[in-house]
Design a protein around this motif. Structure first.
Motif, PDB file in Angstrom:
ATOM      1  N   TYR A   1      39.439 -16.953 -11.263  1.00 16.53           N
ATOM      2  CA  TYR A   1      39.972 -18.146 -11.936  1.00 16.53           C
ATOM      3  C   TYR A   1      39.319 -18.302 -13.311  1.00 16.53           C
ATOM      4  O   TYR A   1      38.148 -18.011 -13.482  1.00 16.53           O
ATOM      5  CB  TYR A   1      39.655 -19.402 -11.129  1.00 16.53           C
ATOM      6  CG  TYR A   1      40.173 -19.427  -9.715  1.00 16.53           C
ATOM      7  CD1 TYR A   1      39.502 -18.765  -8.683  1.00 16.53           C
ATOM      8  CD2 TYR A   1      41.323 -20.145  -9.389  1.00 16.53           C
ATOM      9  CE1 TYR A   1      39.965 -18.794  -7.388  1.00 16.53           C
ATOM     10  CE2 TYR A   1      41.789 -20.192  -8.086  1.00 16.53           C
ATOM     11  CZ  TYR A   1      41.106 -19.513  -7.095  1.00 16.53           C
ATOM     12  OH  TYR A   1      41.571 -19.556  -5.797  1.00 16.53           O
TER      13      TYR A   1
ATOM     14  N   TYR B   1      38.761 -21.520 -16.000  1.00 17.33           N
ATOM     15  CA  TYR B   1      38.836 -22.953 -16.250  1.00 17.33           C
ATOM     16  C   TYR B   1      38.299 -23.215 -17.656  1.00 17.33           C
ATOM     17  O   TYR B   1      37.533 -22.428 -18.203  1.00 17.33           O
ATOM     18  CB  TYR B   1      37.962 -23.735 -15.250  1.00 17.33           C
ATOM     19  CG  TYR B   1      38.429 -23.714 -13.812  1.00 17.33           C
ATOM     20  CD1 TYR B   1      38.095 -22.650 -12.970  1.00 17.33           C
ATOM     21  CD2 TYR B   1      39.169 -24.768 -13.271  1.00 17.33           C
ATOM     22  CE1 TYR B   1      38.497 -22.636 -11.648  1.00 17.33           C
ATOM     23  CE2 TYR B   1      39.571 -24.760 -11.945  1.00 17.33           C
ATOM     24  CZ  TYR B   1      39.229 -23.692 -11.135  1.00 17.33           C
ATOM     25  OH  TYR B   1      39.629 -23.683  -9.815  1.00 17.33           O
TER      26      TYR B   1
ATOM     27  N   PHE C   1      41.849 -26.228 -14.846  1.00 14.51           N
ATOM     28  CA  PHE C   1      42.376 -24.912 -14.468  1.00 14.51           C
ATOM     29  C   PHE C   1      43.238 -24.309 -15.569  1.00 14.51           C
ATOM     30  O   PHE C   1      44.052 -25.013 -16.194  1.00 14.51           O
ATOM     31  CB  PHE C   1      43.221 -25.073 -13.199  1.00 14.51           C
ATOM     32  CG  PHE C   1      44.027 -23.864 -12.825  1.00 14.51           C
ATOM     33  CD1 PHE C   1      45.395 -23.822 -13.092  1.00 14.51           C
ATOM     34  CD2 PHE C   1      43.437 -22.777 -12.219  1.00 14.51           C
ATOM     35  CE1 PHE C   1      46.155 -22.721 -12.749  1.00 14.51           C
ATOM     36  CE2 PHE C   1      44.187 -21.667 -11.868  1.00 14.51           C
ATOM     37  CZ  PHE C   1      45.553 -21.644 -12.137  1.00 14.51           C
TER      38      PHE C   1
ATOM     39  N   TYR D   1      44.949 -18.123 -12.585  1.00 10.56           N
ATOM     40  CA  TYR D   1      44.423 -17.551 -11.356  1.00 10.56           C
ATOM     41  C   TYR D   1      44.966 -16.140 -11.180  1.00 10.56           C
ATOM     42  O   TYR D   1      46.161 -15.902 -11.342  1.00 10.56           O
ATOM     43  CB  TYR D   1      44.838 -18.425 -10.177  1.00 10.56           C
ATOM     44  CG  TYR D   1      44.843 -17.752  -8.825  1.00 10.56           C
ATOM     45  CD1 TYR D   1      46.036 -17.544  -8.131  1.00 10.56           C
ATOM     46  CD2 TYR D   1      43.655 -17.352  -8.220  1.00 10.56           C
ATOM     47  CE1 TYR D   1      46.068 -16.944  -6.887  1.00 10.56           C
ATOM     48  CE2 TYR D   1      43.671 -16.749  -6.972  1.00 10.56           C
ATOM     49  CZ  TYR D   1      44.884 -16.546  -6.310  1.00 10.56           C
ATOM     50  OH  TYR D   1      44.894 -15.955  -5.076  1.00 10.56           O
TER      51      TYR D   1
ATOM     52  N   ALA E   1      48.712 -14.711 -10.665  1.00 13.82           N
ATOM     53  CA  ALA E   1      49.559 -15.366  -9.675  1.00 13.82           C
ATOM     54  C   ALA E   1      49.926 -16.789 -10.067  1.00 13.82           C
ATOM     55  O   ALA E   1      50.905 -17.345  -9.567  1.00 13.82           O
ATOM     56  CB  ALA E   1      48.879 -15.356  -8.321  1.00 13.82           C
ATOM     57  N   ASP E   2      49.134 -17.397 -10.925  1.00 20.90           N
ATOM     58  CA  ASP E   2      49.392 -18.773 -11.354  1.00 20.90           C
ATOM     59  C   ASP E   2      48.802 -18.952 -12.743  1.00 20.90           C
ATOM     60  O   ASP E   2      47.590 -18.956 -12.893  1.00 20.90           O
ATOM     61  CB  ASP E   2      48.776 -19.770 -10.363  1.00 20.90           C
ATOM     62  CG  ASP E   2      49.055 -21.227 -10.721  1.00 20.90           C
ATOM     63  OD1 ASP E   2      48.680 -22.107  -9.939  1.00 20.90           O
ATOM     64  OD2 ASP E   2      49.643 -21.489 -11.803  1.00 20.90           O
TER      65      ASP E   2
ATOM     66  N   ALA F   1      41.957 -14.527  -1.274  1.00 17.02           N
ATOM     67  CA  ALA F   1      42.937 -15.476  -1.791  1.00 17.02           C
ATOM     68  C   ALA F   1      43.203 -16.603  -0.816  1.00 17.02           C
ATOM     69  O   ALA F   1      43.403 -17.725  -1.201  1.00 17.02           O
ATOM     70  CB  ALA F   1      44.236 -14.752  -2.113  1.00 17.02           C
TER      71      ALA F   1
ATOM     72  N   GLY G   1      42.864 -19.414   2.286  1.00 16.40           N
ATOM     73  CA  GLY G   1      41.875 -20.325   2.824  1.00 16.40           C
ATOM     74  C   GLY G   1      41.002 -20.939   1.759  1.00 16.40           C
ATOM     75  O   GLY G   1      41.177 -20.698   0.576  1.00 16.40           O
ATOM     76  N   TYR G   2      40.044 -21.720   2.165  1.00 16.72           N
ATOM     77  CA  TYR G   2      39.197 -22.424   1.219  1.00 16.72           C
ATOM     78  C   TYR G   2      37.889 -21.683   1.033  1.00 16.72           C
ATOM     79  O   TYR G   2      36.818 -22.171   1.384  1.00 16.72           O
ATOM     80  CB  TYR G   2      38.994 -23.858   1.688  1.00 16.72           C
ATOM     81  CG  TYR G   2      40.292 -24.612   1.614  1.00 16.72           C
ATOM     82  CD1 TYR G   2      41.019 -24.874   2.759  1.00 16.72           C
ATOM     83  CD2 TYR G   2      40.812 -24.994   0.389  1.00 16.72           C
ATOM     84  CE1 TYR G   2      42.228 -25.541   2.674  1.00 16.72           C
ATOM     85  CE2 TYR G   2      42.017 -25.654   0.298  1.00 16.72           C
ATOM     86  CZ  TYR G   2      42.720 -25.924   1.449  1.00 16.72           C
ATOM     87  OH  TYR G   2      43.926 -26.569   1.369  1.00 16.72           O
TER      88      TYR G   2
ATOM     89  N   GLN H   1      34.602 -21.085  -4.484  1.00 21.13           N
ATOM     90  CA  GLN H   1      34.711 -20.520  -5.822  1.00 21.13           C
ATOM     91  C   GLN H   1      33.314 -20.529  -6.447  1.00 21.13           C
ATOM     92  O   GLN H   1      32.697 -21.585  -6.572  1.00 21.13           O
ATOM     93  CB  GLN H   1      35.687 -21.323  -6.670  1.00 21.13           C
ATOM     94  CG  GLN H   1      37.128 -21.207  -6.179  1.00 21.13           C
ATOM     95  CD  GLN H   1      38.125 -21.902  -7.079  1.00 21.13           C
ATOM     96  OE1 GLN H   1      37.897 -22.055  -8.283  1.00 21.13           O
ATOM     97  NE2 GLN H   1      39.233 -22.331  -6.503  1.00 21.13           N
TER      98      GLN H   1
ATOM     99  N   SER I   1      47.345 -20.817  -5.125  1.00 19.70           N
ATOM    100  CA  SER I   1      46.206 -20.435  -5.958  1.00 19.70           C
ATOM    101  C   SER I   1      44.925 -21.132  -5.519  1.00 19.70           C
ATOM    102  O   SER I   1      43.840 -20.701  -5.898  1.00 19.70           O
ATOM    103  CB  SER I   1      46.471 -20.763  -7.424  1.00 19.70           C
ATOM    104  OG  SER I   1      46.433 -22.163  -7.645  1.00 19.70           O
ATOM    105  N   TYR I   2      45.039 -22.215  -4.735  1.00 18.56           N
ATOM    106  CA  TYR I   2      43.867 -22.989  -4.332  1.00 18.56           C
ATOM    107  C   TYR I   2      43.050 -23.432  -5.539  1.00 18.56           C
ATOM    108  O   TYR I   2      41.820 -23.545  -5.472  1.00 18.56           O
ATOM    109  CB  TYR I   2      42.984 -22.182  -3.366  1.00 18.56           C
ATOM    110  CG  TYR I   2      43.709 -21.788  -2.102  1.00 18.56           C
ATOM    111  CD1 TYR I   2      44.308 -20.531  -1.993  1.00 18.56           C
ATOM    112  CD2 TYR I   2      43.837 -22.672  -1.042  1.00 18.56           C
ATOM    113  CE1 TYR I   2      45.006 -20.171  -0.855  1.00 18.56           C
ATOM    114  CE2 TYR I   2      44.527 -22.317   0.103  1.00 18.56           C
ATOM    115  CZ  TYR I   2      45.111 -21.073   0.187  1.00 18.56           C
ATOM    116  OH  TYR I   2      45.801 -20.715   1.315  1.00 18.56           O
ATOM    117  N   LYS I   3      43.747 -23.692  -6.644  1.00 20.68           N
ATOM    118  CA  LYS I   3      43.012 -24.135  -7.824  1.00 20.68           C
ATOM    119  C   LYS I   3      42.414 -25.505  -7.555  1.00 20.68           C
ATOM    120  O   LYS I   3      42.940 -26.304  -6.798  1.00 20.68           O
ATOM    121  CB  LYS I   3      43.925 -24.188  -9.042  1.00 20.68           C
ATOM    122  CG  LYS I   3      45.118 -25.117  -8.932  1.00 20.68           C
ATOM    123  CD  LYS I   3      45.916 -25.062 -10.206  1.00 20.68           C
ATOM    124  CE  LYS I   3      47.208 -25.865 -10.089  1.00 20.68           C
ATOM    125  NZ  LYS I   3      48.216 -25.110  -9.322  1.00 20.68           N
ATOM    126  N   LEU I   4      41.274 -25.746  -8.198  1.00 23.15           N
ATOM    127  CA  LEU I   4      40.585 -27.010  -8.043  1.00 23.15           C
ATOM    128  C   LEU I   4      40.971 -27.966  -9.156  1.00 23.15           C
ATOM    129  O   LEU I   4      41.036 -27.583 -10.324  1.00 23.15           O
ATOM    130  CB  LEU I   4      39.066 -26.776  -8.070  1.00 23.15           C
ATOM    131  CG  LEU I   4      38.511 -25.935  -6.922  1.00 23.15           C
ATOM    132  CD1 LEU I   4      37.066 -25.553  -7.197  1.00 23.15           C
ATOM    133  CD2 LEU I   4      38.626 -26.699  -5.612  1.00 23.15           C
TER     134      LEU I   4
END
Lengths: 115, 114
Positions: A33, A35, A45, A48, A55-56, A98, A100-101, A104, B99-102
């Motif tokens: 990621y 930021y 953000f 990603y 992907a994003d 990628a 689940g939690y 980071q 993406s599980y972005k924060l």
């Protein structure tokens, strides 16, 4: 490596110039990621990557910003025609997978100053 | 649109006291709520996190309280120490977002006086 590393730690450039910021994620982490953290604010953000693909990229502010991760490890954030408003700390984070939690892990950031 | 609102902006606590930082969110799809700690010149580091299926999570001196109906969550630091002086960020994420972005709050600068 021991953690996420980012280079350079500081970058001063002039308005209109092109800059590249590098991120080395934790070895084996597939998710990466970017930021941006403005003074006195929380990180926002930008983009990603899962493996080599973006992907994003919904957080990129405009088409002057671009990022790549060609081999699924190191990533480079590229900013064209820099503006004074681009001045901020650019943070990179990686996580083990990628789904689940998964935590980071953040690098120390690159402080970009556009004069 | 500020999706995660954090307060206070700054906080001064005496050593041994309790530090309380509050966050409120708008997006009911959020289902993961971490707190990050950031020291000057460093990147944020995960402190503790909670999911909405529990109302409280405790790790050492750090506790998250979560109120799903009010869409609020808070960080409590018990027996605050000078070494806790840092900036704290709440954040939120949505499992439906691949993406599980924060999404971060604006931060709270905590100063613990000796």
């Amino acid at each position: 490596g021991a953690g996420v590393s980012q280079t350079p730690s500081n970058k001063v450039t002039e308005k209109g110039k092109y800059v590249e910021l590098r991120c080395d994620p934790i070895s084996g982490h597939t998710a990466l990621y970017w930021y941006r953290q403005s003074l006195g604010q929380g990180p926002e953000f930008l983009i990603y990557f899962q493996g080599t693909g973006a992907a994003d990229d919904s957080g990129l502010p405009n088409d002057r910003f671009f990022a790549v991760r060609p081999e699924g490890s190191v990533s480079t954030l590229k900013i064209q025609r820099t503006e004074r408003g681009d001045s901020a700390v650019y943070l990179c984070a990686s996580s083990s997978q990628a789904g689940g939690y998964n935590e980071q892990f953040f690098g120390p950031g690159t402080r970009l100053t556009v004069l | 649109q500020q999706q995660v609102k954090q307060s206070p902006q700054s906080l001064i606590v005496q050593k041994g006291g309790i530090s309380i930082i509050n966050c409120a969110y708008e997006n009911t799809a959020f289902d993961y709520f971490p707190w990050y700690q950031q020291f000057p010149g460093k990147g944020p580091a995960l402190l503790i996190a909670i999911r909405p299926d529990v109302s409280e999570k405790k790790e050492g001196r750090f506790t998250i309280s979560f109120n799903k109906s009010a869409k609020q969550f808070s960080l409590h630091i018990m027996d605050s120490q000078p070494g806790d002086s840092a900036t704290y960020f709440c954040a939120a994420s949505n499992e439906g977002d691949s993406s599980y972005k924060l999404i971060f709050g604006s931060g709270t600068r905590l100063l613990v006086r000796p």
